[in-house]
Design an enzyme around this catalytic site. Structure first.
Site, mmCIF file in Angstrom:
data_model
loop_
_atom_site.group_PDB
_atom_site.id
_atom_site.type_symbol
_atom_site.label_atom_id
_atom_site.label_comp_id
_atom_site.label_asym_id
_atom_site.label_seq_id
_atom_site.Cartn_x
_atom_site.Cartn_y
_atom_site.Cartn_z
ATOM 1 N N CYS A 1 33.746 46.995 36.291
ATOM 2 C CA CYS A 1 34.107 46.750 37.711
ATOM 3 C C CYS A 1 35.760 46.742 35.881
ATOM 4 C CB CYS A 1 34.350 45.286 37.320
ATOM 5 S SG CYS A 1 35.730 44.688 38.837
ATOM 6 N N GLU B 1 26.207 41.765 34.887
ATOM 7 C CA GLU B 1 25.594 40.779 33.929
ATOM 8 C C GLU B 1 25.924 39.200 34.561
ATOM 9 O OE1 GLU B 1 28.540 42.554 34.515
ATOM 10 O OE2 GLU B 1 29.978 41.324 34.515
ATOM 11 N N ILE C 1 33.774 42.032 42.664
ATOM 12 C CA ILE C 1 34.732 41.656 42.436
ATOM 13 C C ILE C 1 36.178 42.085 42.304
ATOM 14 C CG2 ILE C 1 35.873 39.298 41.264
ATOM 15 C CD1 ILE C 1 33.280 38.685 40.224
ATOM 16 N N ARG C 2 37.237 42.454 43.415
ATOM 17 C CA ARG C 2 38.122 43.086 43.178
ATOM 18 C C ARG C 2 38.101 44.332 43.271
ATOM 19 N NH1 ARG C 2 43.255 40.963 44.367
ATOM 20 N NH2 ARG C 2 44.046 41.920 42.109
ATOM 21 N N GLU D 1 40.207 41.719 34.085
ATOM 22 C CA GLU D 1 41.593 42.230 33.994
ATOM 23 C C GLU D 1 42.182 43.463 33.326
ATOM 24 O OE1 GLU D 1 43.551 42.753 37.186
ATOM 25 O OE2 GLU D 1 44.470 43.587 36.948
ATOM 26 N N HIS E 1 29.233 44.032 38.775
ATOM 27 C CA HIS E 1 28.957 43.081 37.666
ATOM 28 C C HIS E 1 27.526 42.794 37.974
ATOM 29 C CE1 HIS E 1 32.968 41.679 36.875
ATOM 30 N NE2 HIS E 1 33.126 42.033 38.310
HETATM 31 N N1 GLN Z 1 41.044 44.034 39.684
HETATM 32 C C1 GLN Z 1 40.881 44.441 38.654
HETATM 33 C C2 GLN Z 1 41.261 45.151 37.546
HETATM 34 O O1 GLN Z 1 42.146 45.925 38.191
HETATM 35 C C3 GLN Z 1 38.813 44.600 38.153
HETATM 36 C C4 GLN Z 1 38.554 43.312 38.736
HETATM 37 C C5 GLN Z 1 37.079 42.729 38.236
HETATM 38 O O2 GLN Z 1 36.753 43.298 36.669
HETATM 39 N N2 GLN Z 1 37.007 41.749 38.874
HETATM 40 O O3 GLN Z 1 41.402 45.269 36.552
#
Ligand code: GLN
Length: 204
Positions: free
Chosen positions: A79, A181, A137-138, A48, A179
């Site tokens: 990400c 990884e 993922i997001r 995050e 990702h």
């Molecule tokens: N949505 C996350 C962010 O804003 C990133 C998501 C992730 O690293 N899987 O940091």
């Protein structure tokens, strides 16, 4: 073997350490400026980015990170790590800071609700033999890039949507929206390990 740190403030640190080890690097967590000073390259993991920004400031790591990026240390961000490497972000929190270094605009959580998490095969420049399996993922996407940024991968357009940039490189900085990884395919990490080895050789 190069020593590569994984920024261990928050996020999927372990998975990156494993992927780096499998790509023939010595991986170790980095939480303090003294630890950052000892590595040849750094991975900023997924997680995050708002929390990572807070913690980097609280641990007095933001300025040391910017200084090492400016000095040419190779960094790979996946990400949330991609967000951390962006010179400019959209849909960030007001007080959110980035390390920066890549001349790009990155939109957080760009793929939206219905697509919060998805997987897709991605054609990746340099890995023409087989596409990369992208786990999103997001995830952020790259909204625009400057002239010195090389686009390595785009998510193809679907149902009238535009294609989106999901992997880039600028000099010693590499970033992916997804990702690698998490997939057991360590080609992206191996590419990064080669970048670090080249930077170490250039320094010697
Ligand atoms: N949505 C996350 C962010 O804003 C990133 C998501 C992730 O690293 N899987 O940091």
């Amino acid at each position: 073997m190069p020593t590569i740190g994984v920024l261990a403030l928050q996020g999927d640190v372990r998975e990156h350490q494993i992927a780096l080890a499998e790509a023939d690097a010595l991986a170790r967590p980095v939480r303090r400026a003294e630890e950052l000073a000892e590595v040849d390259g750094l991975v900023i993991p997924g997680g995050e980015s708002t929390t990572m920004s807070n913690l980097a400031l609280a641990f007095d790591l933001m300025e040391p990170l910017r200084a090492r990026v400016a000095a040419g240390m190779p960094v790979y961000g996946s990400c949330a790590g991609m967000i951390m490497l962006a010179d400019k972000i959209l849909d960030g929190r007001d007080d959110q800071q980035t390390v920066g270094g890549i001349d790009m605009v990155v939109r957080r959580n760009a793929f939206g609700r219905q697509n919060e998490s998805f997987e897709s095969e991605i054609a990746f420049k340099g890995f023409e033999d087989e596409p990369v399996h992208g786990v999103f993922i997001r995830a952020p996407w790259v909204e625009s890039v400057g002239a010195s940024v090389e686009v390595l991968a785009e998510l193809p357009a679907a149902d009238g949507a535009e294609s989106r940039i999901v992997a880039v490189r600028q000099g010693n900085l590499l970033a992916t929206s997804f990702h690698p990884e998490l997939t057991g395919d360590h080609r992206v990490h191996a590419l990064f390990v080669r970048m670090v080895e080249e930077a170490v050789r250039a320094r010697a």
